[in-house]
Design an enzyme around this catalytic site. Sequence first.
Site, PDB file in Angstrom:
ATOM      1  N   THR A   1       0.837  -1.208   0.000  1.00 21.08           N
ATOM      2  CA  THR A   1       0.000   0.000   0.000  1.00 21.08           C
ATOM      3  C   THR A   1       0.866   1.250   0.000  1.00 21.08           C
ATOM      4  O   THR A   1       0.598   2.199  -0.750  1.00 21.08           O
ATOM      5  CB  THR A   1      -0.936   0.005   1.224  1.00 21.08           C
ATOM      6  OG1 THR A   1      -1.772  -1.161   1.174  1.00 21.08           O
ATOM      7  CG2 THR A   1      -1.812   1.238   1.245  1.00 21.08           C
TER       8      THR A   1
ATOM      9  N   TYR B   1       5.398  -1.045   8.137  1.00 22.74           N
ATOM     10  CA  TYR B   1       4.847   0.315   8.165  1.00 22.74           C
ATOM     11  C   TYR B   1       5.960   1.357   8.127  1.00 22.74           C
ATOM     12  O   TYR B   1       5.981   2.242   7.271  1.00 22.74           O
ATOM     13  CB  TYR B   1       3.987   0.499   9.415  1.00 22.74           C
ATOM     14  CG  TYR B   1       3.289   1.840   9.489  1.00 22.74           C
ATOM     15  CD1 TYR B   1       2.273   2.166   8.591  1.00 22.74           C
ATOM     16  CD2 TYR B   1       3.639   2.767  10.470  1.00 22.74           C
ATOM     17  CE1 TYR B   1       1.621   3.394   8.670  1.00 22.74           C
ATOM     18  CE2 TYR B   1       2.989   3.993  10.545  1.00 22.74           C
ATOM     19  CZ  TYR B   1       1.984   4.305   9.642  1.00 22.74           C
ATOM     20  OH  TYR B   1       1.340   5.522   9.717  1.00 22.74           O
TER      21      TYR B   1
ATOM     22  N   TYR C   1      10.407  11.334  -7.629  1.00 19.79           N
ATOM     23  CA  TYR C   1       9.487  11.845  -8.651  1.00 19.79           C
ATOM     24  C   TYR C   1       9.581  13.375  -8.745  1.00 19.79           C
ATOM     25  O   TYR C   1       9.468  13.947  -9.833  1.00 19.79           O
ATOM     26  CB  TYR C   1       8.045  11.444  -8.336  1.00 19.79           C
ATOM     27  CG  TYR C   1       7.602  10.155  -8.985  1.00 19.79           C
ATOM     28  CD1 TYR C   1       6.804  10.169 -10.124  1.00 19.79           C
ATOM     29  CD2 TYR C   1       7.976   8.911  -8.457  1.00 19.79           C
ATOM     30  CE1 TYR C   1       6.378   8.992 -10.723  1.00 19.79           C
ATOM     31  CE2 TYR C   1       7.560   7.727  -9.049  1.00 19.79           C
ATOM     32  CZ  TYR C   1       6.766   7.774 -10.182  1.00 19.79           C
ATOM     33  OH  TYR C   1       6.352   6.600 -10.776  1.00 19.79           O
TER      34      TYR C   1
END
Length: 308
Positions: free
Chosen positions: A90, A143, A157
């Site tokens: 995720t 996590y 990015y």
Amino acid sequence: MRVLVTGGAGFLGSHLCDRLLKDGHEVVCLDNFFTGRRLNIAHLAGNPNFEFVRHDIIDPFKFEVDQIYNLACPASPPHYQYNPIKTIKTSVLGSINCLGLAKRLKARVFQASTSEVYGDPQVHPQPESYWGNVNPIGKRSCYDEGKRCAETLFFDYHRENKVDIRVVRIFNTYGPRMHEADGRVVSNFIVQALRGDDITIYGDGMQTRSFCYVDDLIEGFVRFMAQDKTVGPMNLGNPAEFTMLELAELTLKLVGGKSKIVHKPLPSDDPKQRRPDISLAKKVLKWEPTVPLKDGLKRTIAYFKTRV
């Protein structure tokens, strides 16, 4: 604006959807209900500016939006450890999908990172310049390291593709719509006290956390996305520090009842102290929390009385 909120049916996501709609935006709420709940967004069902889409951000998606808030990820230890591979997917695949969409749309994209990137900190309080002390192979790593990798992706990015990013590191936050079984300390203490159960403290209770009320945090989110001075990372949280024992005693005082405080062994890799240095947020956003712990707990207890 038209705004996409991933994880929009979660604790923080649903409050963010409320705020964005209140500010006059259109909101697309994306959630797969892994930890988010319909209950959190049920009151928005009739709002013409609100759209819900059930979808897992691990799988690609396309929307036409002006901004993206990526809040999709289980955030409490029992939830993110339930399926650790899913958790890290995720964070990593979800970030890649959000960033790819932002790149195509030239949209500003927000990453909800976490104070867990600091691990069990050896610097106190934690400034954004601290690299952290994280176990890469522990039970919390899915996590902690997932969120660290997500930050890496966001900045790559940004550097490589000029994607307009904002990265915030969230410290402990509490308030209405927390899941009563999420295993976080505030909800644990309140639920145990309301049920008349023993209040469970892990270790000696001297480990510390800082607790930010959800309304204060969401205000920080919105201000951060509206400014152009920094892409982050930026700490958002309450610098007021409390021991677990202090929190348990205050919760008992506010709830009442006859619950006793009991001690259990400390889980592995559990941070001994956690408090944000919010100098950057104060300087850039003119932001700091305004809701005292006692007032926030009263509002949260009132919510849990309807759930327990």
